[in-house]
Design a protein around this motif. Structure first.
Motif, PDB file in Angstrom:
ATOM      1  N   SER A 262       0.840  -1.197   0.000  1.00  0.00           N
ATOM      2  CA  SER A 262       0.000   0.000   0.000  1.00  0.00           C
ATOM      3  C   SER A 262       0.873   1.244   0.000  1.00  0.00           C
ATOM      4  CB  SER A 262      -0.929   0.009   1.211  1.00  0.00           C
ATOM      5  OG  SER A 262      -0.226   0.356   2.364  1.00  0.00           O
ATOM      6  N   THR A 263       0.393   2.286  -0.649  1.00  0.00           N
ATOM      7  CA  THR A 263       1.145   3.535  -0.753  1.00  0.00           C
ATOM      8  C   THR A 263       1.383   4.136   0.621  1.00  0.00           C
ATOM      9  OG1 THR A 263      -0.109   3.842  -2.781  1.00  0.00           O
ATOM     10  CG2 THR A 263       1.240   5.682  -2.052  1.00  0.00           C
ATOM     11  N   LEU A 264       0.373   4.037   1.485  1.00  0.00           N
ATOM     12  CA  LEU A 264       0.486   4.622   2.815  1.00  0.00           C
ATOM     13  C   LEU A 264       1.637   3.990   3.598  1.00  0.00           C
ATOM     14  CD1 LEU A 264      -0.961   6.690   4.614  1.00  0.00           C
ATOM     15  CD2 LEU A 264      -2.206   4.778   5.624  1.00  0.00           C
ATOM     16  N   ALA A 265       1.736   2.674   3.515  1.00  0.00           N
ATOM     17  CA  ALA A 265       2.810   1.976   4.218  1.00  0.00           C
ATOM     18  C   ALA A 265       4.163   2.414   3.671  1.00  0.00           C
ATOM     19  CB  ALA A 265       2.640   0.470   4.066  1.00  0.00           C
ATOM     20  N   LEU A 266       4.241   2.549   2.363  1.00  0.00           N
ATOM     21  CA  LEU A 266       5.494   2.956   1.731  1.00  0.00           C
ATOM     22  C   LEU A 266       5.874   4.365   2.164  1.00  0.00           C
ATOM     23  CD1 LEU A 266       7.613   2.031  -0.373  1.00  0.00           C
ATOM     24  CD2 LEU A 266       6.288   3.290  -2.060  1.00  0.00           C
ATOM     25  N   VAL A 267       4.903   5.282   2.115  1.00  0.00           N
ATOM     26  CA  VAL A 267       5.155   6.669   2.512  1.00  0.00           C
ATOM     27  C   VAL A 267       5.583   6.720   3.971  1.00  0.00           C
ATOM     28  CG1 VAL A 267       4.047   8.906   2.925  1.00  0.00           C
ATOM     29  CG2 VAL A 267       3.630   7.678   0.786  1.00  0.00           C
ATOM     30  N   ALA A 268       4.890   5.970   4.822  1.00  0.00           N
ATOM     31  CA  ALA A 268       5.222   5.954   6.242  1.00  0.00           C
ATOM     32  C   ALA A 268       6.649   5.459   6.444  1.00  0.00           C
ATOM     33  CB  ALA A 268       4.248   5.061   6.990  1.00  0.00           C
ATOM     34  N   ARG A 269       7.015   4.413   5.705  1.00  0.00           N
ATOM     35  CA  ARG A 269       8.355   3.843   5.856  1.00  0.00           C
ATOM     36  C   ARG A 269       9.411   4.850   5.397  1.00  0.00           C
ATOM     37  NH1 ARG A 269       8.462  -1.441   2.889  1.00  0.00           N
ATOM     38  NH2 ARG A 269       6.557  -1.791   4.040  1.00  0.00           N
ATOM     39  N   VAL A 270       9.154   5.491   4.247  1.00  0.00           N
ATOM     40  CA  VAL A 270      10.119   6.444   3.699  1.00  0.00           C
ATOM     41  C   VAL A 270      10.279   7.645   4.621  1.00  0.00           C
ATOM     42  CG1 VAL A 270      10.545   8.069   1.813  1.00  0.00           C
ATOM     43  CG2 VAL A 270       9.804   5.733   1.305  1.00  0.00           C
ATOM     44  N   SER A 271       9.165   8.161   5.141  1.00  0.00           N
ATOM     45  CA  SER A 271       9.268   9.332   6.011  1.00  0.00           C
ATOM     46  C   SER A 271       9.955   8.965   7.327  1.00  0.00           C
ATOM     47  CB  SER A 271       7.898   9.951   6.262  1.00  0.00           C
ATOM     48  OG  SER A 271       6.995   8.976   6.729  1.00  0.00           O
ATOM     49  N   ALA A 272       9.687   7.778   7.839  1.00  0.00           N
ATOM     50  CA  ALA A 272      10.358   7.342   9.060  1.00  0.00           C
ATOM     51  C   ALA A 272      11.856   7.218   8.805  1.00  0.00           C
ATOM     52  CB  ALA A 272       9.793   5.998   9.516  1.00  0.00           C
ATOM     53  N   PHE A 273      12.217   6.691   7.645  1.00  0.00           N
ATOM     54  CA  PHE A 273      13.620   6.532   7.281  1.00  0.00           C
ATOM     55  C   PHE A 273      14.305   7.886   7.162  1.00  0.00           C
ATOM     56  CE2 PHE A 273      16.857   6.167   3.892  1.00  0.00           C
ATOM     57  CZ  PHE A 273      17.719   5.300   4.545  1.00  0.00           C
ATOM     58  N   SER A 274      13.658   8.840   6.483  1.00  0.00           N
ATOM     59  CA  SER A 274      14.282  10.157   6.314  1.00  0.00           C
ATOM     60  C   SER A 274      14.358  10.888   7.655  1.00  0.00           C
ATOM     61  CB  SER A 274      13.573  11.002   5.268  1.00  0.00           C
ATOM     62  OG  SER A 274      12.252  10.610   5.089  1.00  0.00           O
ATOM     63  N   PHE A 275      13.351  10.704   8.507  1.00  0.00           N
ATOM     64  CA  PHE A 275      13.414  11.313   9.827  1.00  0.00           C
ATOM     65  C   PHE A 275      14.607  10.758  10.594  1.00  0.00           C
ATOM     66  CE2 PHE A 275      12.467  11.096  14.377  1.00  0.00           C
ATOM     67  CZ  PHE A 275      12.355  12.457  14.651  1.00  0.00           C
ATOM     68  N   GLY A 276      14.824   9.465  10.471  1.00  0.00           N
ATOM     69  CA  GLY A 276      15.963   8.836  11.134  1.00  0.00           C
ATOM     70  C   GLY A 276      17.275   9.411  10.628  1.00  0.00           C
ATOM     71  N   LEU A 277      17.364   9.620   9.325  1.00  0.00           N
ATOM     72  CA  LEU A 277      18.583  10.187   8.748  1.00  0.00           C
ATOM     73  C   LEU A 277      18.832  11.595   9.272  1.00  0.00           C
ATOM     74  CD1 LEU A 277      18.667   9.193   4.966  1.00  0.00           C
ATOM     75  CD2 LEU A 277      20.222   8.505   6.774  1.00  0.00           C
ATOM     76  N   VAL A 278      17.802  12.425   9.232  1.00  0.00           N
ATOM     77  CA  VAL A 278      17.935  13.813   9.676  1.00  0.00           C
ATOM     78  C   VAL A 278      18.298  13.856  11.153  1.00  0.00           C
ATOM     79  CG1 VAL A 278      16.668  15.965  10.078  1.00  0.00           C
ATOM     80  CG2 VAL A 278      16.398  14.738   7.919  1.00  0.00           C
ATOM     81  N   TYR A 279      17.599  13.050  11.961  1.00  0.00           N
ATOM     82  CA  TYR A 279      17.856  13.016  13.394  1.00  0.00           C
ATOM     83  C   TYR A 279      19.290  12.556  13.669  1.00  0.00           C
ATOM     84  CZ  TYR A 279      17.516  11.730  18.289  1.00  0.00           C
ATOM     85  OH  TYR A 279      17.736  11.617  19.632  1.00  0.00           O
ATOM     86  N   GLY A 280      19.716  11.524  12.960  1.00  0.00           N
ATOM     87  CA  GLY A 280      21.076  11.016  13.131  1.00  0.00           C
ATOM     88  C   GLY A 280      22.115  12.065  12.773  1.00  0.00           C
ATOM     89  N   ASN A 281      21.877  12.784  11.683  1.00  0.00           N
ATOM     90  CA  ASN A 281      22.806  13.839  11.262  1.00  0.00           C
ATOM     91  C   ASN A 281      22.902  14.942  12.307  1.00  0.00           C
ATOM     92  OD1 ASN A 281      24.005  13.093   8.892  1.00  0.00           O
ATOM     93  ND2 ASN A 281      22.398  13.892   7.589  1.00  0.00           N
TER      94      ASN A 281
END
Length: 54
Positions: A13-32
């Motif tokens: 589902s698109t929602l699951a994909l979007v949720a996963r991608v946004s969680a991943f990018s949030f993790g990247l930004v937070y880590g940086n």
């Protein structure tokens, strides 16, 4: 990684994909940000230490 369980969270589902991608990018930004903060902290600590020795 293990395949996702069948049902609501199938990953197709698109929602699951979007949720996963946004969680991943949030993790990247937070880590940086955390890295930058820790590096800045270490730098100022070294400077203070150097001042104390002179």
């Amino acid at each position: 990684m293990a395949p996702p369980p069948p049902g609501v969270y199938s990953g197709s589902s698109t929602l699951a994909l979007v949720a996963r991608v946004s969680a991943f990018s949030f993790g990247l930004v937070y880590g940086n940000m955390k890295l930058k903060f820790l590096r800045a902290n270490a730098k100022s600590h070294k400077k203070a230490e150097a001042k104390g020795h002179h």
